[in-house]
Write a protein that holds these residues in place. Structure first.
Motif, short mmCIF file in Angstrom:
data_model
loop_
_atom_site.label_atom_id
_atom_site.label_comp_id
_atom_site.label_asym_id
_atom_site.label_seq_id
_atom_site.Cartn_x
_atom_site.Cartn_y
_atom_site.Cartn_z
N VAL A 177 1.03 -1.19 0.19
CA VAL A 177 0.08 0.13 -0.05
C VAL A 177 0.92 1.28 -0.12
N ASP A 178 1.11 2.16 -1.06
CA ASP A 178 1.44 3.22 -1.27
C ASP A 178 0.95 4.39 -0.25
N SER A 179 1.66 5.00 0.95
CA SER A 179 1.02 5.89 1.52
C SER A 179 0.91 7.23 0.93
N GLU A 180 1.76 7.09 -0.10
CA GLU A 180 1.95 8.45 -0.73
C GLU A 180 0.48 8.60 -1.67
N ASP A 181 -0.49 7.92 -1.70
CA ASP A 181 -1.72 7.89 -2.34
C ASP A 181 -2.35 8.75 -1.29
N ALA A 182 -2.22 8.83 -0.22
CA ALA A 182 -2.98 9.17 0.82
C ALA A 182 -2.65 10.84 1.51
N ILE A 183 -1.41 10.95 1.21
CA ILE A 183 -0.95 12.26 1.76
C ILE A 183 -0.27 13.09 0.62
N ASP A 184 -0.70 14.48 0.94
CA ASP A 184 -0.06 15.35 -0.17
C ASP A 184 1.04 16.18 0.35
N PHE A 193 6.02 18.86 13.05
CA PHE A 193 7.04 20.05 12.99
C PHE A 193 8.39 19.80 12.18
N ASP A 194 8.74 18.50 12.04
CA ASP A 194 9.91 18.41 11.33
C ASP A 194 9.32 18.48 9.61
N GLY A 195 8.46 18.16 9.32
CA GLY A 195 8.16 18.09 7.87
C GLY A 195 8.32 16.65 7.53
N ILE A 196 8.78 15.71 8.05
CA ILE A 196 8.89 14.42 7.58
C ILE A 196 7.73 13.45 8.36
N HIS A 197 7.30 13.31 9.47
CA HIS A 197 6.66 12.59 10.10
C HIS A 197 5.28 13.12 10.01
N PRO A 198 4.23 12.04 10.11
CA PRO A 198 3.03 12.71 9.98
C PRO A 198 2.39 13.43 10.96
N SER A 199 1.61 14.35 10.88
CA SER A 199 0.75 14.97 12.04
C SER A 199 -0.51 13.96 12.25
N PRO A 200 -1.14 14.20 13.47
CA PRO A 200 -2.37 13.56 13.73
C PRO A 200 -3.34 13.38 12.47
N ARG A 201 -3.38 14.75 11.93
CA ARG A 201 -4.33 14.72 10.85
C ARG A 201 -3.68 13.60 9.41
N GLY A 202 -2.32 13.93 9.46
CA GLY A 202 -1.72 12.79 8.45
C GLY A 202 -1.78 11.60 8.70
N ALA A 203 -1.49 11.34 9.85
CA ALA A 203 -1.89 10.00 10.31
C ALA A 203 -3.02 9.21 10.25
N ARG A 204 -4.15 10.36 10.47
CA ARG A 204 -5.49 9.73 10.32
C ARG A 204 -5.89 9.37 8.90
N ARG A 205 -5.04 10.23 8.00
CA ARG A 205 -5.44 9.96 6.48
C ARG A 205 -4.95 8.56 6.25
N ILE A 206 -3.70 8.58 6.46
CA ILE A 206 -2.83 7.26 5.99
C ILE A 206 -3.41 5.97 6.66
N GLY A 207 -3.87 6.08 7.99
CA GLY A 207 -4.34 4.81 8.54
C GLY A 207 -5.76 4.44 8.21
N THR A 208 -6.52 5.37 7.58
CA THR A 208 -7.72 5.33 7.15
C THR A 208 -7.52 4.68 5.58
N TYR A 209 -6.80 5.12 5.08
CA TYR A 209 -6.60 4.40 3.50
C TYR A 209 -5.93 3.26 3.66
N LEU A 210 -5.14 3.03 4.72
CA LEU A 210 -4.60 1.47 5.05
C LEU A 210 -5.77 0.55 5.43
N ALA A 211 -6.69 1.18 5.76
CA ALA A 211 -8.02 0.27 6.33
C ALA A 211 -8.57 -0.14 5.43
N THR A 212 -8.81 0.65 4.16
CA THR A 212 -9.66 0.44 3.03
C THR A 212 -9.07 -0.52 2.17
N ARG A 213 -7.74 -0.72 2.33
CA ARG A 213 -6.86 -1.69 1.63
C ARG A 213 -6.38 -3.04 2.46
N ALA A 214 -6.71 -3.10 3.65
CA ALA A 214 -6.23 -4.15 4.33
C ALA A 214 -7.09 -5.50 4.29
#
Length: 216
Positions: A177-184, A193-214
């Motif tokens: 599953v390519d997480s790049e499909d879920a995060i811009d 803050f570091d621009g590398i790791h996901p914020s809570p909002r970014g984690a929510r998008r990726i986690g939700t996307y993973l669930a649709t493919r799980a």
């Protein structure tokens, strides 16, 4: 007669399925926010109604073979515990490129992780987990809002993910599953803050996307 009716109702009542058991192993992308329950695996588990254990550790890599590294989870493979998991969510590899070759001239390290003919440490680890009966979801890396210390790694990570996607296409039980499909990467609110790791909002998008493919 009443007891026969009760027995019939008991035998024909729908069985309540146990929730999926999910284990997450990998590096800081999966570990980020796990102490607050807003990490990617926890979001995925909430959407699926699954029981999740997140054993991912910031800084983890596949080439950390010291006893100390394995003991504290800095070796991704040592994070795995065979305990009847339905799904094992995985990532990892970026820290190997950073730690071994500083994201420069990393062809040798990339091939050690997964070669062009799809052999290496990562395919071997995936095969060992599949052999336990668990399904494996490999989460590919996304482009970050900023490169930071990983500047120079991007071309290698693109090739890394491409090889893992090829491996998944030919390996039953493995889903890439390519997480790049879920995060811009241009949306700064999706990053910490570091621009590398996901914020809570970014984690929510990726986690939700993973669930649709799980689920198969």
């Amino acid at each position: 007669m009443r007891w026969l009716i009760c027995l019939f109702l008991f035998l024909t009542a729908p069985a309540f399925a146990e929730p999926l058991k999910v284990l997450a192993v990998g590096d800081s992308v999966l570990a980020w926010h796990k102490w607050t329950g807003r990490d990617i695996p926890s979001v995925m588990g909430t959407v699926l109604g699954a029981q999740v254990e997140n054993d991912a550790v910031a800084g983890a890599r596949f080439s950390n073979n010291s006893d100390f590294g394995r003991a504290v989870g800095f070796d991704v493979r040592a994070q795995f515990r065979s305990a009847g998991w339905d799904i094992v969510l995985m990532n990892g590899g970026a820290n190997d490129l950073l730690g071994t070759c500083r994201c420069r001239a990393c062809e040798r390290e990339l091939n050690s992780l997964i070669s062009s003919d799809l052999r290496g440490e990562v395919p071997d680890f995936i095969a060992s987990v599949l052999a336990t009966g668990a399904r494996v979801i490999w989460m590919g890396y996304y482009a970050s809002a900023r490169s930071g210390q990983f500047e120079g790694c991007r071309p290698y990570l693109i090739e890394y993910d491409a090889r893992l996607a090829q491996l998944a296409a030919r390996t039953p039980g493995l889903t890439f599953v390519d997480s790049e499909d879920a995060i811009d990467p241009s949306n700064r609110s999706l990053f910490a803050f570091d621009g590398i790791h996901p914020s809570p909002r970014g984690a929510r998008r990726i986690g939700t996307y993973l669930a649709t493919r799980a689920l198969p």
